[in-house]
Design a protein around this motif. Structure first.
Motif, PDB file in Angstrom:
ATOM      1  N   CYS A   1      83.435 -22.951 -17.742  1.00 45.30           N
ATOM      2  CA  CYS A   1      83.124 -24.254 -18.337  1.00 45.30           C
ATOM      3  C   CYS A   1      82.920 -24.011 -19.820  1.00 45.30           C
ATOM      4  N   MET A   2      83.427 -24.907 -20.639  1.00 46.83           N
ATOM      5  CA  MET A   2      83.367 -24.730 -22.095  1.00 46.83           C
ATOM      6  C   MET A   2      81.999 -25.101 -22.659  1.00 46.83           C
ATOM      7  N   GLN A   3      81.100 -25.595 -21.813  1.00 45.30           N
ATOM      8  CA  GLN A   3      79.760 -26.040 -22.237  1.00 45.30           C
ATOM      9  C   GLN A   3      79.898 -26.846 -23.542  1.00 45.30           C
ATOM     10  N   CYS A   4      80.755 -27.850 -23.456  1.00 44.78           N
ATOM     11  CA  CYS A   4      81.151 -28.614 -24.645  1.00 44.78           C
ATOM     12  C   CYS A   4      79.953 -29.180 -25.412  1.00 44.78           C
TER      13      CYS A   4
ATOM     14  N   PRO B   1      80.297 -33.154 -24.270  1.00 40.44           N
ATOM     15  CA  PRO B   1      80.965 -33.090 -22.961  1.00 40.44           C
ATOM     16  C   PRO B   1      81.504 -34.447 -22.522  1.00 40.44           C
TER      17      PRO B   1
ATOM     18  N   CYS C   1      82.179 -34.908 -19.389  1.00 43.55           N
ATOM     19  CA  CYS C   1      81.807 -35.019 -17.977  1.00 43.55           C
ATOM     20  C   CYS C   1      80.459 -35.684 -17.779  1.00 43.55           C
TER      21      CYS C   1
ATOM     22  N   VAL D   1      75.625 -27.184 -19.910  1.00 41.62           N
ATOM     23  CA  VAL D   1      75.786 -28.441 -19.181  1.00 41.62           C
ATOM     24  C   VAL D   1      75.476 -28.168 -17.708  1.00 41.62           C
TER      25      VAL D   1
ATOM     26  N   CYS E   1      86.622 -34.249 -16.908  1.00 43.45           N
ATOM     27  CA  CYS E   1      86.620 -32.986 -17.668  1.00 43.45           C
ATOM     28  C   CYS E   1      88.043 -32.619 -18.072  1.00 43.45           C
TER      29      CYS E   1
ATOM     30  N   TYR F   1      89.180 -29.903 -18.948  1.00 37.61           N
ATOM     31  CA  TYR F   1      89.522 -28.515 -18.612  1.00 37.61           C
ATOM     32  C   TYR F   1      89.482 -28.286 -17.103  1.00 37.61           C
TER      33      TYR F   1
ATOM     34  N   ALA G   1      86.992 -28.054 -15.220  1.00 35.06           N
ATOM     35  CA  ALA G   1      86.048 -26.972 -14.991  1.00 35.06           C
ATOM     36  C   ALA G   1      85.062 -27.286 -13.876  1.00 35.06           C
TER      37      ALA G   1
ATOM     38  N   LYS H   1      79.790 -26.401 -11.105  1.00 35.63           N
ATOM     39  CA  LYS H   1      80.416 -25.863 -12.310  1.00 35.63           C
ATOM     40  C   LYS H   1      79.703 -24.618 -12.785  1.00 35.63           C
TER      41      LYS H   1
HETATM   42  S1  SF4 Z   1      82.658 -29.527 -17.287  1.00 33.61           S
HETATM   43 FE1  SF4 Z   1      84.387 -29.828 -18.680  1.00 33.61          FE
HETATM   44  S2  SF4 Z   1      83.798 -31.457 -20.136  1.00 33.61           S
HETATM   45 FE2  SF4 Z   1      81.948 -30.745 -19.059  1.00 33.61          FE
HETATM   46  S3  SF4 Z   1      81.085 -29.228 -20.456  1.00 33.61           S
HETATM   47 FE3  SF4 Z   1      82.365 -28.099 -18.970  1.00 33.61          FE
HETATM   48  S4  SF4 Z   1      84.402 -27.974 -19.924  1.00 33.61           S
HETATM   49 FE4  SF4 Z   1      83.221 -29.525 -21.091  1.00 33.61          FE
END
Ligand code: SF4
Ligand code: SF4
Lengths: 394, 306
Positions: free
Chosen positions: B139-142, B145, B147, B164, B181, B183, B185, B243
């Motif tokens: 997960c990119m821990q945007c 986010p 999501c 996240v 999301c 990605y 993820a 996730k």
């Molecule tokens: S689940 Fe997806 S959108 Fe949410 S923080 Fe992780 S990578 Fe980003």
């Protein structure tokens, strides 16, 4: 309906109810394990069915509002029936989406843990309000026929009905537009992410709900007199109008991304039109859902043709909904993810989705329940009043 | 150990921390001296610190894992809102072994169908001019986010340290976040087990006891005990979205995320992006650092070095 047809329908209904009951038991005991939707195509046929049913509900409801708010007398005879159909299809849709939740027992959290950002939360709040309003309207619309009311009380109920129906119009528009926005706002999904979605959903609701009502009137109306034929022709025109309008929106939605043929959305539109499920669009939707009904509705004026045309439109509209939910999900967001890691046990990490038999079973159960509700309603409630016996009751 | 006993007594925490550190350091030693195959006969205690240092580090004589371990401890001293966890993955070094994927599956006891960090295998060109690259995708821990805002019950949010998270006890399993999301993820726990469809022997289910010993104990995500279970009311996380959490439960114990510890290619770096002296902060600033799908606008905290 003649005897044979009746027996046929009963057999079908019992079969659907049995399979459906089995599906629901499997759903409750085994959860989502038998479902074919995956983590990559997380929404499947049930979500499509949900938006289909809820569209039927909004459409039927708006039809009844034509009477209660705008006083369209031609439709007066089917106003109560429309309300009842709206309530039945709403129950069907909510049941379908309830089965789709991972934790069915937590559904109340949408109210106890409100999240004002979420379009889904708004949709739930709005359809809950709509449900309450629908029940209120049904109560005031039917009360007069179930017990003796004074002329004053009837007038009072009429006023209440008008008020409720007036609130109902923006509510139905908001909640069904909200269902469209639920998809339209997802920026990660280029196929869904379109500002036209709420409008497409509304027109679709009016089309499918109107078609369903037309079919019910054509097939089940008790008194097939001149006035009935007149009503059917009027309904047929409404359906045809929405059918063409919907086709226009369809064109807008597909032709824009497809024009230069490049980009992620174009890929998905090509998938819809020429992919493995091409027939859903060309045969089910375009041939049986648009071309044949449009021909019947514009060329033939008899009740049978209108009935056939409208049942075709109403049923094949489900194909449009499937073609909206699923193609939006079938392309990997990152190329190669489809092979990166697989699920050897349940196959739930796949981009390939065809509804499983279990999913069909649950859906059949919901449809069987809806049919039963409708059957009981039209048997025990004064839903289909003809002008004649209304005169008598006065 | 009694599998139901909450394992969060101070001693056990300490023990876990020490074990985790030892595991990482042992691994570091083994890998850098290139003797994985001879690991059994070598006496690992003596060769913990590699003779040949790893160059990505600013201190030329310190292994990256040791450096990151120190940085992690430093970061954990600061209040949570001053940390911003990030990850850097050097895809030039990734050999596509999927040790991170497997390490993550073990650490979080992921059932089939749930994956937090798959490794995407990309093949470019046509034979004989072919190039293969590997792209691990946690997960990119945007920063922004996509999501979290969609969740109808607010069951998922961004913590102050940037991770996240999902509240398994609140998630209703609607899977809206899975669609949101960019990605992909997030995966859904369908309630599967690795032993589903396993062969049955004459004396009962073959291999089942051993497998069940593995799959039935709880996992420790978010520092709690989660015992999966099915039924009309499934026991979370069955029926939930799941996730990558950057192994918050390990961070709390002063351990690096599992994927960082198990990365054979030393390709995954982890630390506090708010700490300008940390290795991840240095690498994330490198000119060859990039993010996936910048057009999604979510501002990932996971960077890739190409
Ligand atoms: S689940 Fe997806 S959108 Fe949410 S923080 Fe992780 S990578 Fe980003
Ligand atoms: S699946 Fe769970 S976390 Fe995701 S949006 Fe639905 S309730 Fe929220």
């Amino acid at each position: 309906m003649n005897r044979n047809a009746k027996i046929f329908f009963w057999v079908i209904w019992i079969l659907m109810a049995l399979l459906g009951g089995n599906g629901v038991i499997e759903r409750l005991t085994m959860g989502h394990r038998l479902a074919a939707y995956t983590s990559y195509v997380p929404w499947g046929m049930w979500v499509a069915a949900y938006i289909f049913f809820i569209g039927l509900s909004a459409g039927a409801f708006l039809l009844s509002s034509l009477v209660y708010v705008f006083g369209v007398h031609k439709l007066e005879r089917i106003a109560k029936l429309s309300l009842f159909v709206a309530a039945t299809t709403l129950v069907m849709s909510l049941l379908t989406i309830w089965f789709d939740l991972g934790h069915m027992e937590r559904n109340y959290e949408v109210f106890t843990r409100p999240h004002f950002h979420s379009m889904m939360a708004w949709m739930v709040w709005l359809y809950s309000a709509y449900f309450a309003l629908l029940l209120g309207e049904l109560y005031y619309a039917l009360r007069r026929d179930l017990k003796k009311l004074s002329a004053d009380a009837v007038r009072d109920d009429d006023r209440k009905l008008k008020r409720l129906a007036t609130i109902g119009i923006p509510l139905a528009i908001a909640f069904h537009g909200g269902v469209g926005a639920l998809f339209g706002t997802v920026t990660a999904r280029p196929f869904w992410n379109s500002p036209i979605y709420p409008i497409i959903f509304l027109v679709g609701a009016l089309l499918s709900g109107g078609a369903l009502m037309t079919f019910i009137v054509a097939a089940l109306w008790p008194e097939k007199d001149e006035a009935w034929e007149d009503l059917l022709r009027f309904l047929g025109k409404i359906v045809l109008g929405f059918l063409l309008f919907d086709l226009l929106l369809d064109w807008a939605d597909y032709s824009i991304p497809l024009w230069y043929g490049v980009g992620p959305e174009a890929t998905i539109v090509k998938y819809v039109l020429f992919g493995p499920f091409w027939y859903v669009y060309w045969i089910v939707h375009l041939l049986f859902g648009v071309t044949i009904p449009a021909y019947l509705l514009s060329r033939k004026q008899d009740a049978k043709s209108i009935g056939i045309a409208s049942v075709l439109v109403a049923v094949t509209f489900f194909a449009i909904r499937l073609n909206l939910v699923i193609p939006g999900l079938v392309t990997p967001e990152l190329r190669g993810l489809e092979h990166a890691y697989i699920d050897p046990i349940g196959g739930h990490l796949s981009y390939h989705y065809v509804p499983s038999f279990f999913e069909w079973q649950v859906l059949m159960g919901v449809v069987a329940l809806g049919m039963a509700l409708f059957y009981l309603g039209q048997k025990y409630l004064p839903l289909m009043q003809t002008f004649n016996n209304r005169e008598v009751s006065k | 150990m009694n599998k139901d006993r909450p394992d969060n007594t101070p001693e056990s925490e300490e023990r876990r921390a020490v074990l985790g550190k030892m595991a990482s350091v042992t691994f570091a030693g083994l890998m850098l001296s290139g003797v994985l195959a001879r690991a059994q006969d070598a006496a690992p205690q003596k060769t913990l610190i590699p003779a040949e240092p790893f160059r990505a580090s600013s201190d030329a004589h310190q292994d990256v894992l040791i450096r990151m371990q120190g940085e992690l401890e430093r970061a954990m001293q600061r209040p949570i809102n001053e940390r911003r966890w990030g990850m850097v993955i050097d895809i030039r070094k990734c050999i596509g072994c999927s040790s991170c994927t497997v390490g993550c599956v073990m650490e979080n006891k992921l059932p089939p169908g749930v994956v937090y960090r798959p490794v995407i295998d990309k093949e470019k060109g046509t034979y004989p001019n072919v190039e293969r690259t590997f792209l691990p995708r946690p997960c990119m821990q945007c920063e922004d986010p996509a999501c979290t805002p969609v969740c109808p019950v607010g069951a998922t949010w961004k913590r102050e340290d940037g991770i996240v998270v999902i509240d398994y006890d609140a998630c209703i399993g609607c899977r809206y976040c899975l669609t949101a999301c960019p990605y992909q993820a997030r995966t859904f726990d369908f309630g599967e087990h690795w032993t589903d469809n396993a062969a049955q022997g004459a004396d009962g289910a073959l291999a089942l006891t051993a497998a069940r010993d593995y799959q039935n104990p709880p996992n420790f995500e978010y520092g709690k005990h989660w015992k999966r279970g099915e039924g009309i009311i499934p026991k979370s996380p069955v029926g939930n979205a799941r996730k990558c959490t950057f192994c918050t439960h390990r961070l709390d114990q002063g351990m690096l995320p599992m994927c960082v510890s198990t990365c054979v290619g030393r390709a995954t770096f982890f630390g506090d992006l708010n700490d300008p002296k940390s290795l991840v902060a240095e690498l994330a600033e490198a000119p060859n650092a990039s993010i996936l799908k910048p057009e999604a606008g979510t501002h990932p905290n996971v960077y890739y070095l190409k």
